[in-house]
Structure formats: C-alpha cells, structure tokens
Scaffold this motif. Structure first.
Motif, PDB file in Angstrom:
ATOM      1  N   HIS A   1       0.840  -1.196   0.000  1.00 46.85           N
ATOM      2  CA  HIS A   1       0.000   0.000   0.000  1.00 46.85           C
ATOM      3  C   HIS A   1       0.883   1.257   0.000  1.00 46.85           C
ATOM      4  CE1 HIS A   1      -3.011  -2.917   1.281  1.00 46.85           C
ATOM      5  NE2 HIS A   1      -3.951  -2.017   1.097  1.00 46.85           N
ATOM      6  N   ASP A   2       0.487   2.225  -0.806  1.00 45.40           N
ATOM      7  CA  ASP A   2       1.101   3.556  -0.789  1.00 45.40           C
ATOM      8  C   ASP A   2       2.630   3.471  -0.803  1.00 45.40           C
ATOM      9  OD1 ASP A   2       1.071   6.289  -0.860  1.00 45.40           O
ATOM     10  OD2 ASP A   2       0.802   6.549   1.298  1.00 45.40           O
ATOM     11  N   VAL A   3       3.145   2.744  -1.768  1.00 49.84           N
ATOM     12  CA  VAL A   3       4.581   2.526  -1.872  1.00 49.84           C
ATOM     13  C   VAL A   3       5.047   2.902  -3.272  1.00 49.84           C
ATOM     14  CG1 VAL A   3       4.253   0.115  -2.540  1.00 49.84           C
ATOM     15  CG2 VAL A   3       6.422   0.823  -1.505  1.00 49.84           C
TER      16      VAL A   3
ATOM     17  N   VAL B   1       9.778   4.837 -14.660  1.00 51.59           N
ATOM     18  CA  VAL B   1       8.416   4.321 -14.577  1.00 51.59           C
ATOM     19  C   VAL B   1       8.197   3.744 -13.182  1.00 51.59           C
ATOM     20  CG1 VAL B   1       6.907   2.466 -15.397  1.00 51.59           C
ATOM     21  CG2 VAL B   1       8.153   3.861 -17.041  1.00 51.59           C
ATOM     22  N   ILE B   2       7.073   4.109 -12.560  1.00 49.09           N
ATOM     23  CA  ILE B   2       6.726   3.546 -11.260  1.00 49.09           C
ATOM     24  C   ILE B   2       5.352   2.883 -11.343  1.00 49.09           C
ATOM     25  CG2 ILE B   2       8.087   5.268 -10.031  1.00 49.09           C
ATOM     26  CD1 ILE B   2       5.429   6.587  -9.200  1.00 49.09           C
ATOM     27  N   LEU B   3       5.102   1.947 -10.432  1.00 44.67           N
ATOM     28  CA  LEU B   3       3.788   1.305 -10.358  1.00 44.67           C
ATOM     29  C   LEU B   3       2.738   2.330  -9.924  1.00 44.67           C
ATOM     30  CD1 LEU B   3       4.042  -2.237  -8.714  1.00 44.67           C
ATOM     31  CD2 LEU B   3       3.239  -1.668 -11.003  1.00 44.67           C
ATOM     32  N   LYS B   4       1.585   2.284 -10.549  1.00 40.36           N
ATOM     33  CA  LYS B   4       0.474   3.163 -10.184  1.00 40.36           C
ATOM     34  C   LYS B   4      -0.394   2.466  -9.128  1.00 40.36           C
ATOM     35  CE  LYS B   4      -1.817   4.948 -13.622  1.00 40.36           C
ATOM     36  NZ  LYS B   4      -2.799   5.023 -14.764  1.00 40.36           N
ATOM     37  N   MET B   5      -0.530   3.107  -7.977  1.00 42.59           N
ATOM     38  CA  MET B   5      -1.392   2.567  -6.935  1.00 42.59           C
ATOM     39  C   MET B   5      -2.862   2.871  -7.249  1.00 42.59           C
ATOM     40  SD  MET B   5       0.736   1.205  -4.642  1.00 42.59           S
ATOM     41  CE  MET B   5       1.917   0.749  -5.949  1.00 42.59           C
ATOM     42  N   GLU B   6      -3.780   2.094  -6.668  1.00 43.17           N
ATOM     43  CA  GLU B   6      -5.201   2.401  -6.807  1.00 43.17           C
ATOM     44  C   GLU B   6      -5.476   3.782  -6.205  1.00 43.17           C
ATOM     45  OE1 GLU B   6      -7.494  -0.703  -5.079  1.00 43.17           O
ATOM     46  OE2 GLU B   6      -7.109  -2.115  -6.721  1.00 43.17           O
TER      47      GLU B   6
ATOM     48  N   GLN C   1      -2.302  -2.380  -7.533  1.00 44.49           N
ATOM     49  CA  GLN C   1      -3.405  -2.912  -8.327  1.00 44.49           C
ATOM     50  C   GLN C   1      -3.349  -4.433  -8.482  1.00 44.49           C
ATOM     51  OE1 GLN C   1      -4.740  -0.396 -11.790  1.00 44.49           O
ATOM     52  NE2 GLN C   1      -2.735   0.546 -11.494  1.00 44.49           N
ATOM     53  N   PHE C   2      -2.204  -5.035  -8.205  1.00 46.55           N
ATOM     54  CA  PHE C   2      -2.060  -6.479  -8.357  1.00 46.55           C
ATOM     55  C   PHE C   2      -2.273  -7.234  -7.046  1.00 46.55           C
ATOM     56  CE2 PHE C   2       0.675  -4.614 -11.689  1.00 46.55           C
ATOM     57  CZ  PHE C   2      -0.012  -5.084 -12.794  1.00 46.55           C
TER      58      PHE C   2
END
Length: 265
Positions: A40-42, A83-88, A95-96
């Motif tokens: 979460h939130d990372v 590029v970073i992962l997009k959080m919900e 998202q995974f």
C-alpha cells in the motif's frame, strides 16, 4: 532501521552491511497480521525487464500496460524518464494485490523480490566502498525473525533475483553513463525515444519494423527475425540503439549512404 524513510545517508550510517554469506531470518505469509500492508502507498520503480515480464504475464501490449498500471516520471532533477507502479487511486494499494497476495507473483518486480533486502551500489566501486546488501526493517513488517535462516546468496537464488539483475545489466550501464554527468539534457524527442526503447517495447518494435529503420541500419538477418517476437532480444537491441542515438557511440552500423537522422520516421 525503522520509522523514518530509507535514505542513502541513513543506509550508510545505520545499516549493517551484509555480504552474500551473511544470514538473516525472514518470512512473508498470509498468517502474518501485516500481510499485504507493504503493498500500500509505496513507490516501486520498475526496470525495463520488470515491465517486460509484467506485460507479458498479463498478455498485454506494452502501451496498454503502461497506461493502465504505471506512471511516467521526469522532472528537472531526473535526467531521463522512469516508470513507477500506479497505486489504486482511493485505497492506495497495488493494483495487483489480492486477498491471496500478489496476483502476478511469478513475474513480480525486482524490488518486490528483493524485500526485505536492499542493495547499496556505488557507481565506481573501490576496495573501501564496495556494493553491499542491507536489511530494510520497517515498523509495518512482522516478518523479521520468522521462518528459517537464509544467507543473502540463498535469498537471491530462491527469489529468482539473478535473472532480473542479469537482464537489467545493460540498462544499469545506460543510467550510469558519463553522459548524464556532463550537464546535458535530453530533448523531448530523445526522452520519448528513451522511454519507448526501455519500456514501451511493442511500440519500439513497430518503430523498427514499420519505419525506414531497417533500410538505414545494417543488422544481421537472424537478429532481425529474433526482434520480431523475442522481447528480451528487442530490449537488448533497444539499449544498443540508445547508445547510438543519444550517446553517439558506434554501437550500430549504418548502411552505406544512410544518414543518422534518417532513422526518424
């Protein structure tokens, strides 16, 4: 180390330096009260090979994957796009993440595989300043001192980290190139080329095969055929192309009479 954000200064000052044969005890499983909280939130920075594995796992075109699951970052201090992962948006969770854990576990990114290990790696190692691993011990995590003891070497092997590090070698060399230390900035066109060749592989493949690219560069026929379907070959080729197009290195051979600017559509 806990509580405050992990910074290079804090790593050097507070973290024990671990060699490959040093041991630690850690386990992550659904029985732990913290299971999934670290997702979460990372901020997870993705390597090109991370993106390759993830988009292939999902059976997605790279452009579609990047749009749905990532954010592209570049500012005045960041000399090339990352590029970073997009959080919900609302929950701030990955998202995974599912109730069972990571939905793409076999193809999870390098940073997720490494945790709770960190890696400090100077650009130019010296006998007194060698790369080292360290433990990330955050208040949120209850996995430390759980399970069996493993060496750093054993952790790297069982988490499948070696393949990711091997496949990211050319990209790491690209990001550590002396070019960036000379105060030079990428043009918007160069920045887009960097992003495309590193991350948006399916778009890069279209660039190679649907423009005059192959008319301008002398590339072995066997490699051309490999580039049509082999993403790993294409990623390696992209690193070679960026060295030519951005750093002006002789990493590629022009056909007689072809001008470098002719590689643009």
């Amino acid at each position: 180390m806990s509580g405050d954000p992990v910074t290079p200064e804090k790593i050097l000052k507070e973290c024990a330096r671990l060699g490959l044969d040093d041991r630690f005890t850690f386990q992550c499983n659904p029985q732990l009260s913290c299971f999934g909280h670290c997702c979460h939130d990372v901020t997870i920075v993705l390597t090109p090979y991370d993106v390759l594995r993830m988009k292939r796992s999902l059976g997605m075109d790279s452009s579609e994957f990047l749009e749905q699951y990532t954010l592209r970052l570049q500012n005045a201090e960041q000399k090339f796009p990352i590029v970073i992962l997009k959080m919900e948006e609302e929950s701030k969770r990955c998202q995974f993440l599912s109730e069972q854990g990571c939905g793409i576990y076999r193809d999870r990114p390098w940073a997720c595989r490494m945790y709770p290990l960190g890696l400090a790696e100077p650009k130019s190692p010296t006998p007194n300043d060698l790369p080292f691993h360290f433990l990330i011990n955050e208040d949120i995590c209850r996995g430390h001192d759980q399970g069996v003891s493993l060496s750093v070497r054993e952790w790297i092997e069982c988490q499948g980290i070696q393949e990711f590090e091997m496949m990211s070698g050319s990209f790491k060399e690209l990001t550590l190139h002396d070019f960036w230390e000379k105060g030079r900035a990428l043009t918007p066109q160069q920045s887009d080329m960097f992003y495309m060749a590193c991350y948006d592989l399916d778009r890069f493949r279209r660039f190679v095969f649907e423009t005059r690219f192959l008319q301008l560069f002398d590339i072995d026929e066997a490699r051309v055929e490999a580039l049509r379907s082999d993403d790993q070959e294409l990623l390696d080729f992209g690193m070679q192309w960026l060295r030519f197009s951005i750093f002006s290195e002789r990493s590629m051979k022009l056909r007689p009479g072809a001008a470098p600017q002719g590689s643009r559509k």
